[in-house]
Design an enzyme around this catalytic site. Structure first.
Site, PDB file in Angstrom:
ATOM      1  N   HIS A  25      85.039  25.845  12.308  1.00  0.00           N
ATOM      2  CA  HIS A  25      85.748  25.992  13.583  1.00  0.00           C
ATOM      3  C   HIS A  25      85.100  26.960  14.569  1.00  0.00           C
ATOM      4  CE1 HIS A  25      88.166  29.809  12.962  1.00  0.00           C
ATOM      5  NE2 HIS A  25      87.811  29.570  11.722  1.00  0.00           N
ATOM      6  N   CYS A  76      91.807  37.501  13.710  1.00  0.00           N
ATOM      7  CA  CYS A  76      92.076  37.647  12.278  1.00  0.00           C
ATOM      8  C   CYS A  76      92.775  38.960  11.980  1.00  0.00           C
ATOM      9  CB  CYS A  76      90.775  37.585  11.506  1.00  0.00           C
ATOM     10  SG  CYS A  76      89.373  37.158  12.525  1.00  0.00           S
TER      11      CYS A  76
HETATM   12  C1  LIG Z   1      85.959  33.683  11.562  1.00  0.00           C
HETATM   13  C2  LIG Z   1      85.204  34.442  10.569  1.00  0.00           C
HETATM   14  C3  LIG Z   1      85.571  34.422   9.221  1.00  0.00           C
HETATM   15  C4  LIG Z   1      86.782  33.671   8.728  1.00  0.00           C
HETATM   16  O1  LIG Z   1      86.544  32.297   8.736  1.00  0.00           O
HETATM   17  P1  LIG Z   1      87.722  31.250   8.490  1.00  0.00           P
HETATM   18  O2  LIG Z   1      86.995  29.947   8.402  1.00  0.00           O
HETATM   19  O3  LIG Z   1      88.602  31.357   9.678  1.00  0.00           O
HETATM   20  O4  LIG Z   1      88.385  31.606   7.229  1.00  0.00           O
HETATM   21  C5  LIG Z   1      84.817  35.140   8.325  1.00  0.00           C
HETATM   22  N1  LIG Z   1      83.754  35.845   8.731  1.00  0.00           N
HETATM   23  C6  LIG Z   1      83.366  35.889  10.020  1.00  0.00           C
HETATM   24  C7  LIG Z   1      82.161  36.687  10.405  1.00  0.00           C
HETATM   25  C8  LIG Z   1      84.080  35.191  10.976  1.00  0.00           C
HETATM   26  O5  LIG Z   1      83.703  35.259  12.249  1.00  0.00           O
END
Ligand SMILES: *Cc1c(COP(=O)(O)O)cnc(C)c1O
Length: 375
Positions: A189, A314
């Protein structure tokens, strides 16, 4: 999500709805063929082999699988892990959890520009170190860590190297061979693919990485991650990465130009600083700190024009200042008065100028209101 990704996914919801693990009938075969092709596309994108791709629900799961899976598989060899203070919580939180189980974790500080000090990294490696986890591109300040050099240090000391490349895939070239990467977390995503799908690359040769599964069940993904494969998401993930690679060069050029233009406008006002290394960074990332303004007032002032939030998506449930900006040595108030601008495939030139103009006006208005109240 990119419309082209959606189009690639749609047939796999209703027309070709089979379970890719059902290998005894044509419904299953169609799905299996699609998953196989996606696996090949993703492997090729990072110079791996298809057998080294383990599909997950995203980078959070991939990070958890890498860290806990390696810790469990190698604990008799050693219980020390090295990572960075600026990692994503999907790495930091599993590390804290492992500490609670008796592992030791070194959280390396970063230099003022957000990059790891390679000499410091090498010094931190001990005989009982089993894993180094350093992200490819930082999600807040966009800095790109020196993966080739880190990989060389880890290989020399026979320590596994994991990198969280959630922000990097499809944006910068990644090569698990040249960079000597043993495990790599990916997600769809962040590259215009669907949410809820990602992968962990797990090296199979020289060295063969052992990994304790964290989800047990049907034995999918060669036992490393059980659960029915989500065919449409996997197809969309591969399509998104394919498009990302195809357009990497043209998009990078376009975004770099606009990013620099945005910064050159913003930096005309006093007390605006760039966070992170000026050139070792993602083309679509600009992160600035603004002196002499209140962070929450800045947020409110920008909200009418920009889709802006406090903290990373997050961690926006917490109100703590960014651990990444604090690691750069910022004060709490300066960390709060910082903005990450994210430019992407669908950003327009007009938006750049609108945002620059509005941000400048907001900062100036806040400062003059402050000056008034001091009088
Ligand atoms: C967005 C992100 C995640 C988490 O990824 P998800 O697919 O949303 O679980 C982990 N590490 C980094 C560096 C991110 O940018």
């Amino acid at each position: 999500m990119d419309e082209r990704v959606l189009q690639a996914m749609l047939p796999y919801f209703t027309q070709h709805f089979g379970n890719p693990s059902s290998i005894n009938h044509h419904y299953g075969w169609e799905a299996e063929a699609a998953v196989k092709k996606a696996r090949e596309t993703l492997a090729e994108a990072i110079h791996a082999t298809p057998e080294e791709i383990v599909f997950t629900s995203g980078a959070t799961e991939a990070d958890n699988l890498a860290l806990k899976g390696v810790a469990e598989a190698y604990f008799s060899k050693g219980r020390h892990i090295i990572t960075l203070a600026t990692e994503h919580n999907a790495v930091l939180d599993p590390c804290e959890y492992l500490e609670s189980l008796g592992f030791e974790v070194t959280y390396l500080p970063v230099q003022g520009d957000g990059l790891v000090d390679l000499a410091e990294l090498e010094q931190a490696i001990r005989p009982d170190t089993i894993l180094v986890s350093v992200m490819a591109a930082n999600n807040e300040i966009g800095v790109l860590q020196p993966l080739v050099e880190i990989g060389a240090v880890c290989r020399e000391h026979e320590v596994l190297f994991h990198t969280d490349a959630a922000q990097a895939i499809g944006k910068i070239p990644l090569d698990v061979e040249a960079m000597k990467i043993d495990l790599m977390s990916l997600t769809a995503h962040k590259v215009y693919g669907p949410k809820g799908v990602g992968a962990l690359y797990v090296r199979r040769r020289q060295p063969r990485v052992r990994l304790s599964p964290q989800l047990h069940g049907g034995g999918q993904e060669r036992g490393m991650r059980s659960g029915t494969l989500y065919t449409p998401q996997i197809v969309g993930f591969a399509k998104a990465v394919e498009l990302g690679l195809e357009e990497q060069e043209t998009q990078s050029k376009r975004l770099l130009g606009w990013r620099d233009r945005l910064y050159s406008q913003l930096s005309q006002i006093e007390g605006v600083h760039l966070n992170g290394h000026p050139t070792h960074r993602l083309p679509g990332n600009l992160n600035i700190s603004v002196e002499n303004v209140d962070g929450s007032a800045l947020l409110l002032g920008l909200q009418p024009v920009m889709a802006i939030s406090s903290g990373a998506a997050c961690s926006s449930v917490t109100t703590a200042p960014s651990h990444v900006l604090m690691a750069l040595g910022h004060s709490e108030s300066l960390a709060y008065a910082s903005i990450r601008f994210g430019l992407g495939r669908f950003t327009t030139e007009e938006e750049i100028d609108t945002v620059a103009k509005h941000a400048i006006a907001t900062i100036q208005a806040l400062r003059s209101a402050q000056a008034m109240s001091y009088r």
